[in-house]
Design an enzyme around this catalytic site. Sequence first.
Site, PDB file in Angstrom:
ATOM      1  CE  LYS A  61      42.159  44.952  31.999  1.00  0.00           C
ATOM      2  NZ  LYS A  61      42.731  43.670  32.440  1.00  0.00           N
TER       3      LYS A  61
HETATM    4  C1  LIG Z   1      34.828  44.124  34.331  1.00  0.00           C
HETATM    5  C2  LIG Z   1      36.201  43.631  34.690  1.00  0.00           C
HETATM    6  N1  LIG Z   1      36.475  43.388  35.962  1.00  0.00           N
HETATM    7  C3  LIG Z   1      37.679  42.897  36.343  1.00  0.00           C
HETATM    8  C4  LIG Z   1      38.671  42.635  35.419  1.00  0.00           C
HETATM    9  C5  LIG Z   1      39.961  42.003  35.877  1.00  0.00           C
HETATM   10  O1  LIG Z   1      41.054  42.822  35.953  1.00  0.00           O
HETATM   11  P1  LIG Z   1      42.516  42.239  35.736  1.00  0.00           P
HETATM   12  O2  LIG Z   1      42.649  41.930  34.262  1.00  0.00           O
HETATM   13  O3  LIG Z   1      43.431  43.322  36.179  1.00  0.00           O
HETATM   14  O4  LIG Z   1      42.661  40.976  36.524  1.00  0.00           O
HETATM   15  C6  LIG Z   1      38.412  42.885  34.077  1.00  0.00           C
HETATM   16  C7  LIG Z   1      39.431  42.590  33.092  1.00  0.00           C
HETATM   17  O5  LIG Z   1      39.212  42.611  31.895  1.00  0.00           O
HETATM   18  C8  LIG Z   1      37.150  43.397  33.699  1.00  0.00           C
HETATM   19  O6  LIG Z   1      36.852  43.635  32.404  1.00  0.00           O
END
Ligand SMILES: Cc1ncc(COP(=O)(O)O)c(C=O)c1O
Length: 330
Positions: free
Chosen positions: A44
Amino acid sequence: MNNPRQFAEAVGNTPLIRLRLASELTGCEIYGKAEFMNPGGSVKDRAAKYLIQDALERRLIEPGGTVVEGTAGNTGIGLTLVGNSQGLKTIIVMPETQSEEKQSALRGMGADLRTVPAVPYKNPDNYVHQARRLAESLDNPHGVYYANQWDNTANRDGHYQSTAPEIWAQLDGKLDGFICAVGTGGTLAGVSAWLKEQDRPVVTAAADPDGAGIYHWIKHGEIKSSGSSITEGIGQNRVTGNLEGAPIDEAFNIPDTELLPVLWDLIGKEGLYLGASSGINVAGAIRLARQLGPGHTIVTILCDSASRYEKKLFNPSFLTEKGLPLPPWL
Ligand SMILES: Cc1ncc(COP(=O)(O)O)c(C=O)c1O
């Protein structure tokens, strides 16, 4: 950039790590993009960097201004650190169910953290709506910026501009599949859009936890979900602005009972101390590899570190209560 001069320039250019066990199991080459190595500790940081960069370029905010966001925590951490480096204040609205570790990190780095009860998106008191209303109510002569990682497509543009071309270059364009979970959808949508413009066909897919509706949306065209998951930061039940129009080919539903053994192997046998969304991503990469067959190259995202979730992930009574498998060493 070899010698970053400020925080935002140190975001990205993360290593691509070959995942030995997943590769051996499937006869494919499976790699994880080590996003946990970003300076704020998660994928993020990219969204945070591009959201703030876009707001500064569009003169929506200037040093002294206030950034407001609703987040499961990692975007808040990225926004606070990028914000600190640019002279911006940050107010973070976060559901109180999210890990204590992310909350204490946010307080430690100087965010104004407001925790609120966790209620569904359709409830006006959901953290996302509270963040938007808070931003609308504030006054700051240097600007108030509601980042809106969900619908602000500067998020997916950041992955289009950075994550996808980095992966492509790291593999000399020899890629057959890309898969990751969806929170805002910025990562999956941005990376998929860029990959689909290259001259080699790449299958793009979502790995979706129980309790999320993206699997059903991709397979059958409507959001529908059941069950729940201990994962944080992922698990979406609406088509966000970042997901709209995203070229996603395939989806897999991955329950916690499937992702946790994969996560325990990543930690215990490969030295990759990762959070549960990375477990779902690697479990999803294994499913995609089985579908494509041996000999293919697949990439997924290693989103953040297990250190953000130690009080839950390594808590035998928390896991046992939910009927979930424990790490073999506990
Ligand atoms: C630990 C974690 N993995 C995956 C994601 C997902 O990413 P995206 O928001 O780009 O879909 C997030 C989003 O907050 C996250 O905090």
